[in-house]
Design a protein around this motif. Structure first.
Motif, PDB file in Angstrom:
ATOM      1  N   LYS A   1       2.978 -29.432 -61.594  1.00 23.57           N
ATOM      2  CA  LYS A   1       2.113 -30.277 -62.426  1.00 23.57           C
ATOM      3  C   LYS A   1       2.465 -30.059 -63.885  1.00 23.57           C
ATOM      4  O   LYS A   1       2.976 -29.001 -64.237  1.00 23.57           O
ATOM      5  CB  LYS A   1       0.648 -29.874 -62.243  1.00 23.57           C
ATOM      6  CG  LYS A   1       0.029 -30.377 -60.973  1.00 23.57           C
ATOM      7  CD  LYS A   1      -1.462 -30.097 -61.001  1.00 23.57           C
ATOM      8  CE  LYS A   1      -2.082 -30.500 -59.682  1.00 23.57           C
ATOM      9  NZ  LYS A   1      -3.460 -30.067 -59.581  1.00 23.57           N
TER      10      LYS A   1
ATOM     11  N   CYS B   1      -1.195 -33.117 -47.495  1.00 21.72           N
ATOM     12  CA  CYS B   1      -1.046 -32.063 -46.498  1.00 21.72           C
ATOM     13  C   CYS B   1       0.429 -31.898 -46.182  1.00 21.72           C
ATOM     14  O   CYS B   1       1.158 -32.889 -46.127  1.00 21.72           O
ATOM     15  CB  CYS B   1      -1.708 -32.469 -45.191  1.00 21.72           C
ATOM     16  SG  CYS B   1      -3.468 -32.407 -45.272  1.00 21.72           S
TER      17      CYS B   1
ATOM     18  N   GLN C   1      -1.404 -24.226 -58.920  1.00 22.84           N
ATOM     19  CA  GLN C   1      -1.065 -25.469 -59.617  1.00 22.84           C
ATOM     20  C   GLN C   1       0.434 -25.660 -59.469  1.00 22.84           C
ATOM     21  O   GLN C   1       1.212 -25.030 -60.157  1.00 22.84           O
ATOM     22  CB  GLN C   1      -1.454 -25.379 -61.100  1.00 22.84           C
ATOM     23  CG  GLN C   1      -2.894 -25.019 -61.349  1.00 22.84           C
ATOM     24  CD  GLN C   1      -3.845 -26.142 -60.999  1.00 22.84           C
ATOM     25  OE1 GLN C   1      -3.471 -27.312 -60.960  1.00 22.84           O
ATOM     26  NE2 GLN C   1      -5.082 -25.803 -60.708  1.00 22.84           N
TER      27      GLN C   1
ATOM     28  N   ASN D   1      -3.578 -27.803 -47.203  1.00 21.44           N
ATOM     29  CA  ASN D   1      -4.566 -28.893 -47.141  1.00 21.44           C
ATOM     30  C   ASN D   1      -4.316 -29.903 -48.251  1.00 21.44           C
ATOM     31  O   ASN D   1      -3.522 -29.659 -49.161  1.00 21.44           O
ATOM     32  CB  ASN D   1      -6.001 -28.334 -47.237  1.00 21.44           C
ATOM     33  CG  ASN D   1      -6.412 -28.055 -48.660  1.00 21.44           C
ATOM     34  OD1 ASN D   1      -5.571 -27.706 -49.491  1.00 21.44           O
ATOM     35  ND2 ASN D   1      -7.673 -28.185 -48.960  1.00 21.44           N
ATOM     36  N   HIS D   2      -5.004 -31.019 -48.159  1.00 21.45           N
ATOM     37  CA  HIS D   2      -4.897 -32.047 -49.192  1.00 21.45           C
ATOM     38  C   HIS D   2      -5.460 -31.468 -50.495  1.00 21.45           C
ATOM     39  O   HIS D   2      -6.568 -30.967 -50.509  1.00 21.45           O
ATOM     40  CB  HIS D   2      -5.703 -33.269 -48.742  1.00 21.45           C
ATOM     41  CG  HIS D   2      -5.590 -34.418 -49.687  1.00 21.45           C
ATOM     42  ND1 HIS D   2      -5.296 -35.678 -49.261  1.00 21.45           N
ATOM     43  CD2 HIS D   2      -5.700 -34.489 -51.022  1.00 21.45           C
ATOM     44  CE1 HIS D   2      -5.243 -36.479 -50.312  1.00 21.45           C
ATOM     45  NE2 HIS D   2      -5.479 -35.774 -51.386  1.00 21.45           N
ATOM     46  N   GLY D   3      -4.694 -31.532 -51.554  1.00 21.34           N
ATOM     47  CA  GLY D   3      -5.138 -30.950 -52.823  1.00 21.34           C
ATOM     48  C   GLY D   3      -4.426 -29.634 -53.095  1.00 21.34           C
ATOM     49  O   GLY D   3      -4.323 -29.211 -54.231  1.00 21.34           O
TER      50      GLY D   3
ATOM     51  N   ASN E   1       1.332 -35.114 -57.557  1.00 23.57           N
ATOM     52  CA  ASN E   1       0.186 -34.543 -58.234  1.00 23.57           C
ATOM     53  C   ASN E   1      -0.996 -34.351 -57.284  1.00 23.57           C
ATOM     54  O   ASN E   1      -1.744 -33.397 -57.389  1.00 23.57           O
ATOM     55  CB  ASN E   1      -0.208 -35.447 -59.399  1.00 23.57           C
ATOM     56  CG  ASN E   1      -1.016 -34.713 -60.425  1.00 23.57           C
ATOM     57  OD1 ASN E   1      -0.690 -33.583 -60.752  1.00 23.57           O
ATOM     58  ND2 ASN E   1      -2.064 -35.322 -60.894  1.00 23.57           N
ATOM     59  N   ALA E   2      -1.145 -35.291 -56.331  1.00 21.65           N
ATOM     60  CA  ALA E   2      -2.292 -35.232 -55.419  1.00 21.65           C
ATOM     61  C   ALA E   2      -2.113 -34.155 -54.362  1.00 21.65           C
ATOM     62  O   ALA E   2      -3.073 -33.691 -53.772  1.00 21.65           O
ATOM     63  CB  ALA E   2      -2.484 -36.585 -54.754  1.00 21.65           C
ATOM     64  N   LYS E   3      -0.876 -33.730 -54.091  1.00 23.07           N
ATOM     65  CA  LYS E   3      -0.597 -32.685 -53.103  1.00 23.07           C
ATOM     66  C   LYS E   3      -1.135 -33.033 -51.723  1.00 23.07           C
ATOM     67  O   LYS E   3      -2.225 -32.619 -51.321  1.00 23.07           O
ATOM     68  CB  LYS E   3      -1.201 -31.340 -53.540  1.00 23.07           C
ATOM     69  CG  LYS E   3      -0.604 -30.775 -54.791  1.00 23.07           C
ATOM     70  CD  LYS E   3       0.707 -30.084 -54.491  1.00 23.07           C
ATOM     71  CE  LYS E   3       1.427 -29.704 -55.773  1.00 23.07           C
ATOM     72  NZ  LYS E   3       1.870 -30.855 -56.561  1.00 23.07           N
TER      73      LYS E   3
ATOM     74  N   ASP F   1     -13.190 -28.617 -65.158  1.00 20.55           N
ATOM     75  CA  ASP F   1     -13.899 -27.643 -64.315  1.00 20.55           C
ATOM     76  C   ASP F   1     -14.874 -26.819 -65.155  1.00 20.55           C
ATOM     77  O   ASP F   1     -15.996 -26.539 -64.741  1.00 20.55           O
ATOM     78  CB  ASP F   1     -12.912 -26.674 -63.637  1.00 20.55           C
ATOM     79  CG  ASP F   1     -12.126 -27.362 -62.531  1.00 20.55           C
ATOM     80  OD1 ASP F   1     -12.509 -28.501 -62.161  1.00 20.55           O
ATOM     81  OD2 ASP F   1     -11.145 -26.776 -62.049  1.00 20.55           O
TER      82      ASP F   1
ATOM     83  N   GLN G   1      -5.149 -26.476 -52.264  1.00 15.09           N
ATOM     84  CA  GLN G   1      -5.879 -25.271 -52.650  1.00 15.09           C
ATOM     85  C   GLN G   1      -6.253 -24.386 -51.458  1.00 15.09           C
ATOM     86  O   GLN G   1      -6.986 -23.421 -51.600  1.00 15.09           O
ATOM     87  CB  GLN G   1      -7.114 -25.624 -53.481  1.00 15.09           C
ATOM     88  CG  GLN G   1      -6.796 -26.326 -54.785  1.00 15.09           C
ATOM     89  CD  GLN G   1      -5.731 -25.629 -55.623  1.00 15.09           C
ATOM     90  OE1 GLN G   1      -5.542 -24.431 -55.557  1.00 15.09           O
ATOM     91  NE2 GLN G   1      -4.982 -26.408 -56.390  1.00 15.09           N
TER      92      GLN G   1
ATOM     93  N   SER H   1      -6.525 -20.681 -58.059  1.00 16.17           N
ATOM     94  CA  SER H   1      -5.919 -21.881 -57.504  1.00 16.17           C
ATOM     95  C   SER H   1      -4.419 -21.899 -57.742  1.00 16.17           C
ATOM     96  O   SER H   1      -3.896 -21.140 -58.546  1.00 16.17           O
ATOM     97  CB  SER H   1      -6.540 -23.128 -58.119  1.00 16.17           C
ATOM     98  OG  SER H   1      -6.191 -23.197 -59.475  1.00 16.17           O
TER      99      SER H   1
END
Lengths: 313, 76
Positions: free
Chosen positions: A134, B19, A131, B63-65, B15-17, A146, B67, A129
């Motif tokens: 953050k 789109c 990051q 994308n949202h998040g 933090n939420a990232k 996780d 990843q 992933s």
């Protein structure tokens, strides 16, 4: 009883007798621990960045750095110090690839040049992933959850008297009873159906082409009788079969159909208690008789040692 | 107070990232989108993935998040 050392300007001072108040706060996987104390200034000026070492009854309690000093007209000065994890609030960008919580923790310690202590091997390899932007702490806490979801093993990151440690919570069990007859002099117990409580689950799958609406319901009749209908509504994708929708509804019901409990205890102090420690809780009035994990704790040391703690239920 | 709330919301959003569309350059281990960050190949999707040549400039949709990264186009 107390041993309080300050290292400032290249010298180490013992200030046991100048201290009038000490409070130590620790929370479970939620940032650094914090030591607040008040001392009478005399000729000693503690500076930001000074190193503080605090022991109580020969037990190591706190080793950390001063981040805030505040005073008024008198000679009493209030100081706030944090442990090493304070530095890990910094944001960064990382790509996790073949990493475990252990490797990330090691990277973090190397990057910030922190002292390392016991860092257990979590073994679970996290998904690849990105990051981005953050805080290191958030990245680690996210990875810990996780790991928890995939391995059912729960880890705790903390600073132990000047060295960063990663431990499994099951290793932090104490042989100790807190409750009515043992140490505890007051408690606060809340039981609530006010937040996130649902006993009637309704899932709606809308098929726009066929113009049909398929509703799946799961409910707990006894609970509805007791508390009234508390409905949870959610629209779901039509691709789910009736059986899948039913099992989703049942899962949601078992998750939400529980009265939320919060317990906080006021006890005589015991230096073994930190966030993440678990003990056996026993309180007659609320039929409490099981092992509890400490979510946060505040120790107050002078003149007598007491602690208030909040537990996870 | 309002400044505080703004700061909190900003932190949360970052933090939420959400789109977003991001330019990048294809390298041998993935797509470089900033000095620090190379998106690993596993997180890059889209049917243009197989035609990429090292050095191409691309536009990615995150994308949202944050990843997954979808290749929208190769920039001429």
């Amino acid at each position: 009883m107390i041993e309080f050392l300050v290292s400032t300007g290249g010298k180490i001072y013992e200030i046991n007798d100048l201290i009038t108040k000490v409070t130590y706060q620790d929370t479970f996987n939620n940032g650094c621990s914090k030591l607040e104390f008040t001392y009478i200034s005399k000729n000693l000026t503690i500076q930001n960045g000074s190193v503080i070492r605090f022991k109580y009854d020969n037990t190591n309690i706190f080793y950390g750095y001063v981040f805030k000093i505040s005073r008024g007209k008198g000679t009493e000065i209030n100081v706030t110090a944090y442990d090493q994890l304070r530095y890990c609030k910094a944001k960064d960008t990382l790509v996790l690839k073949g990493d475990t919580v252990t490797t990330i923790t090691n990277k973090m310690c190397n990057y910030f040049k922190l002292n390392k202590g016991t860092i257990v091997d979590t073994r679970y390899v996290l998904e690849t992933s990105v990051q981005e932007d953050k805080t290191w702490l958030d990245i680690i806490y996210g990875s810990i959850s996780d790991t928890l979801m995939n391995q059912k093993k729960w880890y705790l990151l903390r600073d132990e008297f000047g060295s960063i440690a990663l431990r499994e919570t099951s290793d932090l069990k104490l042989d100790m009873i807190l409750g009515d007859e043992s140490y505890c002099y007051d408690y606060q117990y809340d039981k609530s159906i006010d937040n996130d409580f649902y006993n009637f689950i309704k899932l709606a799958a809308i098929d726009k082409e066929a113009k049909t609406l398929e509703v799946t319901v799961a409910q707990d009749e006894t609970s509805v009788k007791n508390f009234g209908v508390l409905q949870y509504y959610k629209s779901i994708d039509k691709k789910y079969s009736t059986a899948q929708a039913k099992s989703m509804a049942d899962n949601l019901l078992s998750l939400y159909n529980k009265e939320a409990e919060t317990i906080s205890l006021d006890c005589l102090g015991d230096t073994r208690i930190r966030a993440g420690s678990s003990f056996h809780g026993q309180i007659e009035d609320i039929k409490l008789n099981r092992r509890l994990v400490v979510k946060s704790v505040t120790h107050k040391f002078l003149p007598i040692h007491t602690m208030s703690l909040e537990v996870m239920t | 107070m309002i400044q505080e709330i703004k700061r909190i919301v900003e932190n949360y959003l970052s933090n939420a990232k959400l789109c977003s569309i991001i330019p990048g350059t294809v390298t041998k281990d993935g797509i470089r989108i900033s000095e620090k960050l190379v998106i690993p190949e596993e997180l890059v999707f889209g049917n243009m993935k197989k035609n990429l040549i090292i050095g191409d400039s691309v536009r990615l949709l995150r994308n949202h998040g944050g990843q997954q990264y979808f290749i929208l186009e190769v920039i001429e």
